[in-house]
Design a protein around this motif. Structure first.
Motif: not given
Lengths: 299, 299, 299
Positions: A179-194
């Motif tokens: 099962x694929x689960x979403x990974x968090x990502x660091x961006x200039x604005x902060x951390x994108x998380x699902x």
């Protein structure tokens, strides 16, 4: 020896000290379908089998939600049989499987990703069988109720001591669907998380663990930040340990009872405040212009 | 020897091999009333009694819905005691009864039609007792909770081995109140059938069995047709075996897990699509102008 | 010897005749949190422990509603362990406690008023321990799930026979927090009473018992009256024993299955008719201009 959540395994007592246990998770709702699943598993056996309803309120056909609940709950159970049925493909060519994990848990259900995240947390799959031609299938008028007609009888036989190899055909453990689960990502604005889940209290569980999944460590407790959902706005939160670390109506970001980061609202629902639910994206940023003057900022 | 759904009875193991079992169905909702019913049945006994909640979500006072769920579920249980309480007439002169069926199941509840369809499917009533003056009634301050004060204690005593004749007064088995169920009708437009139940998935279960109750056999699998509800319109369906036999969002007419014909919507709710629920009438017609071009028509 | 509702205690059989029992009440909802509470209590023990879900549908954080349900249900259970968790203060300095009552029941939960009304009805507290530094606490990543990490393990140990003094530090029984409940009041217009609970059937349970809590005896059965809610109006009721004592759609005031006065609507919901719910005030008056001509007035 420790279990999947780091506690001594002997806290569950030795094997054979109790009745064998079957735990169940479905999207059937509490009612007659769940009862028939239970009956099909427990009552063919000549001995007592104990039963634990983990959850029957999984959203209809939501394999990911079911998978996450299994992953969250099974590490807290002693080695047992778990039957999981969230199975929109029932009656099609999707595989039906049973497997054993390194911790000795046995999982039974459709091979659609439902069982895999829990199996991985339980040390990985050591045995996998395909139930396609299982001799335990009950042949009734319909092909729409594998919980009662296949998974239940298989779970019951396994709980009563039948070996995995007697209920299906052994296949390669690595063939279990992932099962694929979403990974968090660091961006200039902060951390994108699902958002992975919303619990009964409106708390948003994020696809983000305590170590930020390699994105770096968390600021110290008491740090403030802001969270933004797709609908815009920006709500202040405080990094805390419990609901009462936020002011009334405020948000607290905390490590939840499963080791994941979660956003809760004190005396309210974070899901409602942020208009967010499963699969929605949130952006978290620590520091910055903080509307909450309860403590010093940590950038 | 076979059971009520045609399977060998010994699949449930022999008598005495497990704790005695009580199954329960009510309109109490999941919560304290259902818990008190359970406690009143299980805890006076000095030995362990197993418990299975069949359903506590029956619509308030809907005797027919409860009766259909009992009929649908009890054939899948080993001989056991079943307490059913959907009882809008509690406290009035309606009879309270306990009965034994030809299959050895024992049913306890109000004599308002709730128990009769299940008893009939379980081979018919062989013993019936009137619980009116039962020595097991608990006399409390109220007359509104016979589940806790009469049916529970009676079910518990019967599960613990008390003979039927010790809990009530024997009466004529044929005196059990019969529940009238709607019959299908063939018309010039097709077959009129009543919706009996809507399940958790929005599937409409029809008062129409595989043999069309004497109206003739079904067309072969893959046949198409249309269904019309009282609100007009006409939705295409395909005669199939499982949800995936319909295109996404389409309807499938299939023999359900209880042997009844049912209409399901793939990845959706048939009840919502057809704006139909229990007691509503549907008209089914095979063949005709079919909007679904997945297969040949069968007239 | 009689139990808390006046029945012989031996109706529950002798001690040791069954598995030990844990009953549970929470505001977790039916699902994974309630399952984890159960698992944390039952599975560390090497022997079988029986489990009864009293209610997991308590409104979120509603300590009073949970306390009333415990008070209403526990007197109908044999001496057992009851774990109650409605705990908006989890993770703060509020005490966690376990206690024994004069009837031999053992209650475990937060010291926020939840346990006190039931303990009082069960003869009062004979032992009280503070679980603050309990050796049974499981130290996990979070401080937000004391059900799983503290109360469950403590309940399990107590059910398995561990003495109270081994799970916490003995404190003064009188230090248990008392839950304030509203008292009825006689006014020139009648009796003012507060709605304590609305049950699954829409029945309003009043903070008013059969003896009117010192306000005087009830008129005889069949007496009529009127009830007025804060939204004005005045609905007729009849003093009866069961729902059928009212005309269809009418209100009946009756002594409920717990000995409290309650207002039910025949074939409907009194809560909806009176637009009233928990904590709302109602004014009841017997006699006066009665719109219901079913019987003579009793002033």
């Amino acid at each position: 020896m420790t279990d999947a959540v780091g506690r001594p395994t002997d806290r569950f007592g030795g094997p054979g000290a109790r009745s064998p246990l079957i735990a169940a998770l479905t999207d059937y709702g509490i009612g007659p379908y769940a009862a028939l699943l239970q009956a099909s598993a427990r009552y063919p056996a000549a001995v007592g089998i104990d039963w634990l309803d983990l959850d029957h309120g999984v959203a209809l056909g939501d394999v990911r939600a079911g998978a996450l609940t299994l992953r969250r709950t099974l590490p807290h159970l002693p080695p047992c049989v778990c039957v999981g049925v969230v199975d929109p493909g029932v009656g099609t060519a999707r595989r039906a499987v049973a497997l054993r994990t390194a911790t000795g848990h046995v999982l039974v259900g459709p091979d659609n990703g439902l069982l895999q995240p829990a199996a991985r947390r339980l040390g990985g799959v050591t045995e996998l069988v395909d139930l396609g031609g299982s001799p335990l299938r009950i042949h009734g008028p319909a092909r729409t109720f594998d919980g009662r007609d296949l998974f239940g009888p298989v779970a019951g036989a396994l709980a009563a001591g039948t070996p995995l190899s007697d209920v299906g055909v052994e296949v390669e453990p690595a063939s279990l669907m992932v099962l694929a689960l979403p990974a968090p990502r660091r961006t200039v604005e902060g951390i994108d998380a699902t958002v992975l889940e919303v619990d009964h209290f409106g708390t948003l569980v994020l696809a983000l663990d305590e170590q930020l999944t390699g994105l770096g460590p968390l600021p110290p407790l008491g740090a403030s930040g802001r969270v933004r959902s797709a609908l815009g706005g920006g709500e202040a939160f405080v990094l805390g340990q419990t609901f009462a670390d936020a002011p009334h109506g405020g948000l607290v970001l905390f490590v939840d009872s499963d080791g994941a980061l979660a956003l809760a609202r004190r005396d309210g629902s974070a899901a409602a405040l942020l208009h967010s639910g499963p699969a929605d994206a949130l952006t978290l940023a620590f520091g910055g212009d903080d509307a909450d003057d309860d403590g010093p900022l940590v950038a």
